[in-house]
Design an enzyme around this catalytic site. Structure first.
Site: not given
Length: 299
Positions: A94, A104, A106, A108, A173, A256
């Protein structure tokens, strides 16, 4: 299949990206090593109140365990009862200047095992750009670099992964895109491990080339309170997406994962307003009419 090789690439990718970003900002990233009691850990590289970045982080994680959370097994019931390993690099930046976009990225790898059965594995990742003030040359550059990352692996990937990104980073939304997109892919395991791994590496390796030229063009543009106010308002959309819709956030919290590292993606200053709309014909309105439209920026 070699998880150690994937981890080695990802830790090196994190180092290279952090070094490139530190060169731009002039301030070092904080390096925070952490361990996960249930298995695994990671390294969070974070910057706050930098010269260019108001907040940002480049995180590496490697976690494992004996079972998966509901968020994973609900969509993939075949994963139930399997142990898992998940490793990746995730970053969000940011910048302070409202003319410099949030970004952004990513990449993985995931593997689930069960004795007596073949392991289930896939790669995922991508990158997407979230401007507050739109510039056509920036949008074209970012999408072209994304296309370049995928081109060696076939013509079919970019249109597919571009649409996937547009569909995924969408606030249902609000009925609007989070930004101008990029590429996104998940559950990627065809035709073989080596090809999938190479494609994931190419995406990670193209990140700095996709973002740094845009950042260098924008982070010194003069701005005032009006631009900062609009930036804070639009950052609210970023928060809404990450906390309501993002699968990675949910997976991290339910397994977790380290909350500080997961929520590092959230911007430091955000505003919400009731039923606000930009003035017609303003540069703020142009973001909605000209950029948040799921456009094909490159042929």
């Amino acid at each position: 299949m070699n998880t150690a090789e994937v981890k080695a690439f990802l830790t090196d990718l994190q180092k290279r990206i952090v070094a490139g970003l530190e060169q731009i900002d002039g301030k070092p990233f904080l390096h925070d090593v952490w361990e996960r009691p249930e298995g695994g850990g990671g390294l969070s590289c974070v910057i706050e109140e930098g010269n260019v970045f108001e907040r940002g982080g480049v995180n590496f994680s490697y976690v494992f365990g004996g079972g998966l959370p509901a968020s994973a097994t609900a969509a993939r019931p075949e994963l139930a009862g399997r142990s898992f390993e998940a490793t990746g690099v995730s970053l969000v930046l940011h910048p302070r200047n409202p003319y410099a976009p949030t970004v952004h990225m990513n990449v993985r790898f995931f593997e689930a095992r069960k004795e007596g059965t073949e392991s289930i594995w896939w790669f995922g990742g991508g990158m997407d750009l979230t401007p507050y003030y739109g510039f056509e040359e920036d949008a074209i550059h970012f999408h072209q670099t994304c296309k370049d990352a995928l081109q060696p692996f076939g013509d079919e990937h970019h249109p597919h992964f571009k649409k996937w990104c547009d569909d995924y980073f969408y606030l249902k939304h609000r009925k609007e895109p989070r930004g101008i997109g990029g590429i996104f892919f998940d559950d990627f395991n065809q035709p073989d491990f080596a090809t999938c791994f190479n494609l994931m590496q190419s995406v990670g390796d193209h990140f700095l080339a996709a973002y740094i030229p845009i950042l260098e063009r924008r982070f010194n543009i003069p701005y005032g309170e009006r631009e900062r106010d609009f930036q804070a308002y639009r950052r609210g959309r970023y928060v809404e997406f990450n906390l309501v819709w993002d699968r990675g956030t949910l997976f991290g919290l339910q397994t977790g994962g380290r909350t500080e590292s997961i929520l590092m993606s959230l911007p430091p200053i955000v505003k919400w307003r009731y039923n606000w709309t930009p003035a017609a014909g303003s540069t703020e309105a142009a973001l909605y009419t000209d950029f948040l439209i799921g456009k094909d920026w490159v042929e």
